[in-house]
Design a protein around this motif. Structure first.
Motif, short mmCIF file in Angstrom:
data_model
loop_
_atom_site.label_atom_id
_atom_site.label_comp_id
_atom_site.label_asym_id
_atom_site.label_seq_id
_atom_site.Cartn_x
_atom_site.Cartn_y
_atom_site.Cartn_z
N ALA A 99 -10.05 -6.93 -52.54
CA ALA A 99 -9.65 -7.42 -53.86
C ALA A 99 -8.69 -8.59 -53.75
O ALA A 99 -8.84 -9.61 -54.44
CB ALA A 99 -9.01 -6.29 -54.66
N VAL A 100 -7.71 -8.49 -52.87
CA VAL A 100 -6.76 -9.58 -52.68
C VAL A 100 -7.47 -10.78 -52.07
O VAL A 100 -7.25 -11.93 -52.48
CB VAL A 100 -5.56 -9.13 -51.81
CG1 VAL A 100 -4.69 -10.31 -51.44
CG2 VAL A 100 -4.74 -8.09 -52.56
N GLY A 101 -8.35 -10.54 -51.10
CA GLY A 101 -9.11 -11.63 -50.48
C GLY A 101 -9.96 -12.38 -51.49
O GLY A 101 -10.14 -13.60 -51.38
N ALA A 102 -10.49 -11.69 -52.48
CA ALA A 102 -11.33 -12.32 -53.51
C ALA A 102 -10.50 -12.94 -54.63
O ALA A 102 -11.06 -13.58 -55.52
CB ALA A 102 -12.28 -11.28 -54.09
N GLY A 103 -9.20 -12.76 -54.59
CA GLY A 103 -8.34 -13.34 -55.62
C GLY A 103 -8.41 -12.60 -56.95
O GLY A 103 -8.26 -13.19 -58.01
N LYS A 104 -8.62 -11.30 -56.90
CA LYS A 104 -8.76 -10.49 -58.12
C LYS A 104 -7.49 -10.47 -58.96
O LYS A 104 -7.56 -10.42 -60.19
CB LYS A 104 -9.13 -9.05 -57.73
CG LYS A 104 -9.15 -8.08 -58.92
CD LYS A 104 -9.50 -6.69 -58.49
CE LYS A 104 -9.35 -5.66 -59.57
NZ LYS A 104 -10.21 -5.83 -60.72
N VAL A 126 -2.72 -11.73 -48.35
CA VAL A 126 -2.27 -12.86 -49.16
C VAL A 126 -2.01 -14.09 -48.29
O VAL A 126 -2.28 -15.22 -48.72
CB VAL A 126 -0.99 -12.47 -49.95
CG1 VAL A 126 -0.32 -13.68 -50.55
CG2 VAL A 126 -1.33 -11.47 -51.02
N ARG A 127 -1.49 -13.88 -47.08
CA ARG A 127 -1.16 -15.01 -46.20
C ARG A 127 -2.39 -15.89 -45.96
O ARG A 127 -3.43 -15.43 -45.52
CB ARG A 127 -0.65 -14.50 -44.86
CG ARG A 127 0.79 -14.16 -44.90
CD ARG A 127 1.35 -13.82 -43.52
NE ARG A 127 2.40 -12.85 -43.70
CZ ARG A 127 2.29 -11.56 -43.49
NH1 ARG A 127 1.17 -11.06 -43.03
NH2 ARG A 127 3.30 -10.75 -43.71
N GLY A 128 -2.22 -17.16 -46.25
CA GLY A 128 -3.30 -18.12 -46.04
C GLY A 128 -4.39 -18.08 -47.09
O GLY A 128 -5.36 -18.82 -47.00
N ASN A 129 -4.26 -17.21 -48.08
CA ASN A 129 -5.26 -17.11 -49.14
C ASN A 129 -4.98 -18.18 -50.19
O ASN A 129 -3.91 -18.21 -50.78
CB ASN A 129 -5.21 -15.72 -49.77
CG ASN A 129 -6.34 -15.46 -50.73
OD1 ASN A 129 -6.75 -16.34 -51.46
ND2 ASN A 129 -6.84 -14.24 -50.72
N PRO A 130 -5.94 -19.07 -50.47
CA PRO A 130 -5.70 -20.17 -51.41
C PRO A 130 -5.53 -19.71 -52.86
O PRO A 130 -5.06 -20.49 -53.70
CB PRO A 130 -6.93 -21.06 -51.26
CG PRO A 130 -8.00 -20.15 -50.75
CD PRO A 130 -7.30 -19.12 -49.91
#
Length: 148
Positions: A99-104, A126-130
């Motif tokens: 979910a966090v990787g997909a930007g939910k 979250v780290r490095g996630n745009p």
């Protein structure tokens, strides 16, 4: 009734003792909770009725931001389920990562105390996630110590 029940001093003494113990306990309980003003001020501009939010203790922002968001929009760290765009189902730690990787989530609030293991999983996702940026890091102090 015995003679000791006729004396109002005994009742007054008992009532006073209970009152003192209650005041002491209430004071301790009040001191356990950290001041949430800075956190609420930091996230309030980013909260609306359309967003999805993740918080270690969502009850605090739900209470203070009730006019900007609904309870259904807030997710806690006490178990999560997530289905991605392709229909794949995730649960537990994998659900947080996916979910966090997909930007939910529009806002993520971690306290470092409620569930440190889940906080670490989410923080690494979250780290490095745009999709995410860190608008504020607010240390707080409560009766149990200090968090960062």
């Amino acid at each position: 009734m015995g003679a000791h029940f006729r004396c109002p001093q005994l009742g007054i003494m008992l009532w006073t003792a209970v009152l003192c113990l209650g005041v002491q306990r209430a004071d301790r309980r009040f001191g356990i909770w950290p001041n949430s003003t800075k956190m609420i001020n930091a996230i309030a501009p980013h909260v609306d009725r359309k967003g999805e939010y993740l918080a270690s203790t969502p009850e605090v922002p739900v209470y203070y931001l009730y006019d900007k968001s609904s309870r259904r929009r807030w997710h806690s760290l006490f178990g999560m389920e997530y289905k991605d765009e392709k229909g794949k189902y995730y649960s537990g730690d994998e659900a947080y990562e996916a979910a966090v990787g997909a930007g939910k989530f529009d806002v993520i609030v971690l306290d470092g105390l409620t569930d440190p293991r889940a906080d670490d999983i989410i923080a690494s996702a979250v780290r490095g996630n745009p999709h995410y940026r860190l608008p504020a890091e607010i240390p707080f102090r409560d009766a149990n110590g200090t968090s960062e």
